[in-house]
Each structure stands twice: as structure tokens, then as C-alpha cells.
Design a protein around this motif. Structure first.
Motif, mmCIF file in Angstrom:
data_model
loop_
_atom_site.group_PDB
_atom_site.id
_atom_site.type_symbol
_atom_site.label_atom_id
_atom_site.label_comp_id
_atom_site.label_asym_id
_atom_site.label_seq_id
_atom_site.Cartn_x
_atom_site.Cartn_y
_atom_site.Cartn_z
ATOM 1 N N ALA A 75 0.993 -1.184 0.204
ATOM 2 C CA ALA A 75 -0.032 0.042 0.019
ATOM 3 C C ALA A 75 0.894 1.151 0.010
ATOM 4 C CB ALA A 75 -0.897 0.084 1.140
ATOM 5 N N ASN A 76 0.353 2.409 -0.601
ATOM 6 C CA ASN A 76 0.848 3.712 -0.534
ATOM 7 C C ASN A 76 0.966 4.554 0.572
ATOM 8 O OD1 ASN A 76 1.672 3.000 -3.371
ATOM 9 N ND2 ASN A 76 -0.434 3.772 -3.886
ATOM 10 N N TYR A 77 1.513 3.894 1.699
ATOM 11 C CA TYR A 77 1.561 4.649 2.815
ATOM 12 C C TYR A 77 2.784 5.798 2.890
ATOM 13 C CZ TYR A 77 -1.126 1.015 5.227
ATOM 14 O OH TYR A 77 -2.264 -0.010 5.719
ATOM 15 N N ASP A 78 2.355 6.709 3.493
ATOM 16 C CA ASP A 78 3.399 8.007 3.217
ATOM 17 C C ASP A 78 4.729 8.014 3.995
ATOM 18 O OD1 ASP A 78 1.742 9.998 1.812
ATOM 19 O OD2 ASP A 78 0.520 9.656 3.328
ATOM 20 N N SER A 79 4.636 7.066 5.145
ATOM 21 C CA SER A 79 6.013 6.966 5.629
ATOM 22 C C SER A 79 5.751 5.660 6.741
ATOM 23 C CB SER A 79 6.440 8.039 6.637
ATOM 24 O OG SER A 79 5.253 8.659 7.589
ATOM 25 N N PHE A 80 6.576 5.173 7.434
ATOM 26 C CA PHE A 80 6.574 4.188 8.461
ATOM 27 C C PHE A 80 7.215 4.360 9.698
ATOM 28 C CE2 PHE A 80 10.211 2.843 6.284
ATOM 29 C CZ PHE A 80 10.852 2.040 6.930
ATOM 30 N N THR A 81 7.037 3.729 10.627
ATOM 31 C CA THR A 81 7.676 3.565 11.953
ATOM 32 C C THR A 81 7.771 1.996 12.606
ATOM 33 O OG1 THR A 81 8.020 4.515 13.930
ATOM 34 C CG2 THR A 81 5.747 4.329 13.307
ATOM 35 N N SER B 166 18.661 -2.517 17.945
ATOM 36 C CA SER B 166 17.705 -1.697 17.397
ATOM 37 C C SER B 166 18.320 -0.771 16.313
ATOM 38 C CB SER B 166 16.918 -0.639 18.388
ATOM 39 O OG SER B 166 17.946 0.001 19.026
ATOM 40 N N LEU B 167 19.714 -0.649 16.425
ATOM 41 C CA LEU B 167 20.437 0.356 15.389
ATOM 42 C C LEU B 167 20.335 -0.567 14.132
ATOM 43 C CD1 LEU B 167 21.983 2.648 14.802
ATOM 44 C CD2 LEU B 167 23.955 1.471 15.652
ATOM 45 N N SER B 168 20.568 -1.703 14.124
ATOM 46 C CA SER B 168 20.593 -2.372 12.971
ATOM 47 C C SER B 168 19.306 -2.376 12.128
ATOM 48 C CB SER B 168 21.014 -3.775 13.065
ATOM 49 O OG SER B 168 20.247 -4.740 13.721
ATOM 50 N N PHE B 169 18.396 -2.237 12.908
ATOM 51 C CA PHE B 169 16.668 -2.193 12.689
ATOM 52 C C PHE B 169 16.478 -0.826 11.820
ATOM 53 C CE2 PHE B 169 12.170 -2.526 12.514
ATOM 54 C CZ PHE B 169 12.011 -3.809 11.871
ATOM 55 N N PHE B 170 16.885 -0.072 12.570
ATOM 56 C CA PHE B 170 16.553 1.622 12.093
ATOM 57 C C PHE B 170 16.807 1.548 10.580
ATOM 58 C CE2 PHE B 170 17.217 3.746 16.509
ATOM 59 C CZ PHE B 170 16.126 3.357 16.877
ATOM 60 N N SER B 171 16.362 2.562 9.863
ATOM 61 C CA SER B 171 16.266 2.699 8.382
ATOM 62 C C SER B 171 16.751 4.118 8.097
ATOM 63 C CB SER B 171 15.247 2.387 7.677
ATOM 64 O OG SER B 171 14.964 2.820 6.520
ATOM 65 N N SER B 172 17.555 4.480 7.445
ATOM 66 C CA SER B 172 18.151 5.668 7.033
ATOM 67 C C SER B 172 17.059 6.327 5.913
ATOM 68 C CB SER B 172 19.371 5.653 6.352
ATOM 69 O OG SER B 172 19.608 4.994 5.405
ATOM 70 N N GLU B 173 15.991 5.553 5.545
ATOM 71 C CA GLU B 173 15.134 6.284 4.686
ATOM 72 C C GLU B 173 14.332 7.450 4.995
ATOM 73 O OE1 GLU B 173 12.505 3.541 2.478
ATOM 74 O OE2 GLU B 173 13.535 1.879 3.292
ATOM 75 N N ASP B 174 14.226 8.403 4.116
ATOM 76 C CA ASP B 174 13.282 9.483 4.555
ATOM 77 C C ASP B 174 12.097 9.264 5.287
ATOM 78 O OD1 ASP B 174 15.632 11.061 3.821
ATOM 79 O OD2 ASP B 174 14.910 11.662 2.005
ATOM 80 N N LYS B 175 11.434 8.164 4.826
ATOM 81 C CA LYS B 175 10.040 7.914 5.167
ATOM 82 C C LYS B 175 9.975 7.095 6.276
ATOM 83 C CE LYS B 175 8.173 7.338 0.669
ATOM 84 N NZ LYS B 175 7.537 6.719 -0.378
ATOM 85 N N ASN C 81 20.518 10.622 15.057
ATOM 86 C CA ASN C 81 21.838 10.624 14.176
ATOM 87 C C ASN C 81 21.585 9.768 12.776
ATOM 88 O OD1 ASN C 81 23.030 12.577 15.813
ATOM 89 N ND2 ASN C 81 23.886 10.794 16.956
ATOM 90 N N LEU C 82 20.392 9.262 12.539
ATOM 91 C CA LEU C 82 20.036 8.432 11.374
ATOM 92 C C LEU C 82 20.633 9.279 9.985
ATOM 93 C CD1 LEU C 82 16.981 6.366 12.136
ATOM 94 C CD2 LEU C 82 19.392 5.517 11.838
#
Length: 251
Positions: A153-159, A202-211, A250-251
Motif C-alpha cells: 500500500a502507498n503509505y506516506d511513511s513508516f515507523t 535496534s540500531l541495525s533495524f533502524f532505516s536511513s530512509e526519509d520515510k 543521527n540516522l
């Protein structure tokens, strides 16, 4: 209680928290639960503190209480008429100047994005209703524990919804040292996990994507609700939480 909500908002302001996300329950067919506190916030215009909503679109079951087959309230998606019925009880909130926005668009989070029936159509209908009612457009956030690319689906972002994403049998602690005395933990639970290991994973799971919006957790213990099926993190310290928070920033 209204006076406690005022105190919570004052405490949040003092320490730099910019807003609250309220859980919202709509099970389909007009069925709602726990709506009174947020309704009072909207109607009373108090506290004067930013907010947005997260839809907990999930069936309530007895899974946490050892009765996984017991359905308390079932989440259903009756169709487009229900999507419209869902929108209008929240319209006054969506028009409230306190509602948190991203580039002028109201944030609306969805807890189980992959389970939302015809998610793109849901978002399309709500955007159309917002235009019709002269309300701001939406910024839809998927609360998701899998890679972003797996969501169609076209969600605008995710967490994310930690700490659920990092549980594993390998991280379970069997012994705990309290005040210099070692206690053996029962094998049937709850799970007692290392907060330090959680921060490292958790650091390895974080994403650097803008979304992506990282979610941070200072500690966790849901055993008052879940008892033997719960999860507890031990070893949380201000310095570890500082590291966890810094990783997110700092992502």
C-alpha cells in the motif's frame, strides 16, 4: 482525569516532548472503545498540547492471557460505507489546530497496515472526504516491523513498534542479579531481556530512509497486563537510553 492530562502535558512541555499520539479504536460497524479521554481533549480544547491519532486496527483476543482462541472484540472491515462512517466522528479532531502535521498534512498512524483491507482505497476515501469537508490532507504512517518494501500500500511513511520486533529466545535471561543476590527465573516466563542488547539490535533495524521515523524505548515491562506471557527489559540506564536516542537522531 482532566487535571492529570494537564499535568502530563505540562511535564511533556518541560522536557521537550512536542506532542502525544492517542490510540484510537474502531472495530468496524461503529464499534469503538476507550474513546472518552480523547473525545474530552477535543471537546474541551484542553490541554493546549499537540496530538495525533493512531488506529489500533487489531482484533482484541485473549492471547496475552493464555486464551489465544478467545475473541473479545473482532476487528472487521465492512466496506466503503464503514470507511466513511469511521471518518466523521474524528472530523472535529482533524480540524483542530492542535493536530500534528507534516507539511500541512494530518498524521494518522495505522497499527496493522498489512491487515487493513484495501488500504489504498481507505486512504483515497479519507483524502476525498477531507477535501470535501475542508479539512487538511493526511500523512498516513504505517507502524510496521518488516522492511518498508514489503508493504504494497502507498503509505506516506513508516515507523516501528518495538520492542516486539527484537524478541528472540536467544536473548532471554535465565538469571537476574538483584541487590547482590542471584535469582533463577522460571522457564515458563515472562521473558526477561537485556536492555543493552535491545539498544544494540535496534540500531541495525533502524532505516536511513526519509520515510522512516525511528521509535525509541527507555524501558519496558508489560507483565501487569500480560503476566507470564509478558516481556521485561532489565538494565536500562540513562546512558544507554541516551545512546539509543542518539542513534535514532543521527540516522
Amino acid at each position: 482525569l482532566p487535571e492529570l492530562r494537564e499535568q502530563q502535558a505540562a511535564l511533556a512541555k518541560k522536557y521537550g516532548i512536542e506532542g502525544f499520539v492517542y490510540w484510537h479504536y474502531w472495530f468496524g460497524g461503529g464499534k469503538r472503545l476507550l474513546e472518552r479521554p480523547f473525545s474530552e481533549v477535543v471537546e474541551s480544547k484542553s490541554p493546549d498540547f499537540p496530538f495525533c491519532l493512531a488506529w489500533a486496527n487489531q482484533t482484541w483476543s485473549g492471547v496475552w492471557h493464555g486464551c489465544p482462541d478467545r475473541i473479545l472484540v473482532k476487528q472487521v472491515y465492512p466496506g466503503e460505507s464503514d470507511v466513511k462512517d469511521h471518518f466523521y466522528p474524528l472530523l472535529s479532531a482533524f480540524k483542530d489546530p492542535r493536530y500534528i502535521k507534516i507539511k500541512g498534512r494530518n498524521i494518522f498512524c495505522i497499527f496493522c497496515p498489512s491487515e487493513l483491507y484495501e488500504a489504498n482505497r481507505f486512504m483515497e476515501i479519507w483524502r476525498d472526504l477531507a477535501r470535501r469537508e475542508s479539512a487538511p490532507d493526511f500523512h498516513f504512517v504505517a507502524i510496521h516491523n518488516q522492511p518498508w518494501s514489503r508493504l504494497s500500500a502507498n503509505y506516506d511513511s513508516f515507523t516501528t513498534n518495538p520492542p516486539c520486533a527484537w524478541h528472540s529466545s536467544q536473548t532471554r535471561i535465565r538469571r537476574i542479579n538483584l541487590n547482590g543476590k542471584v535469582h533463577e527465573l522460571r522457564s515458563e516466563g515472562p521473558f526477561v531481556l537485556s536492555y543493552r542488547e535491545y539498544v544494540e539490535k535496534s540500531l541495525s533495524f533502524f532505516s536511513s530512509e526519509d520515510k522512516f521515523f525511528p521509535c525509541v524505548v527507555p524501558n519496558w515491562d508489560n507483565t501487569p497486563r500480560t503476566r507470564l506471557n509478558g516481556f521485561v527489559y532489565i538494565g536500562s540506564t540513562p546512558s544507554l537510553y541516551e545512546r539509543h536516542l542518539s542513534d535514532a537522531i543521527n540516522l
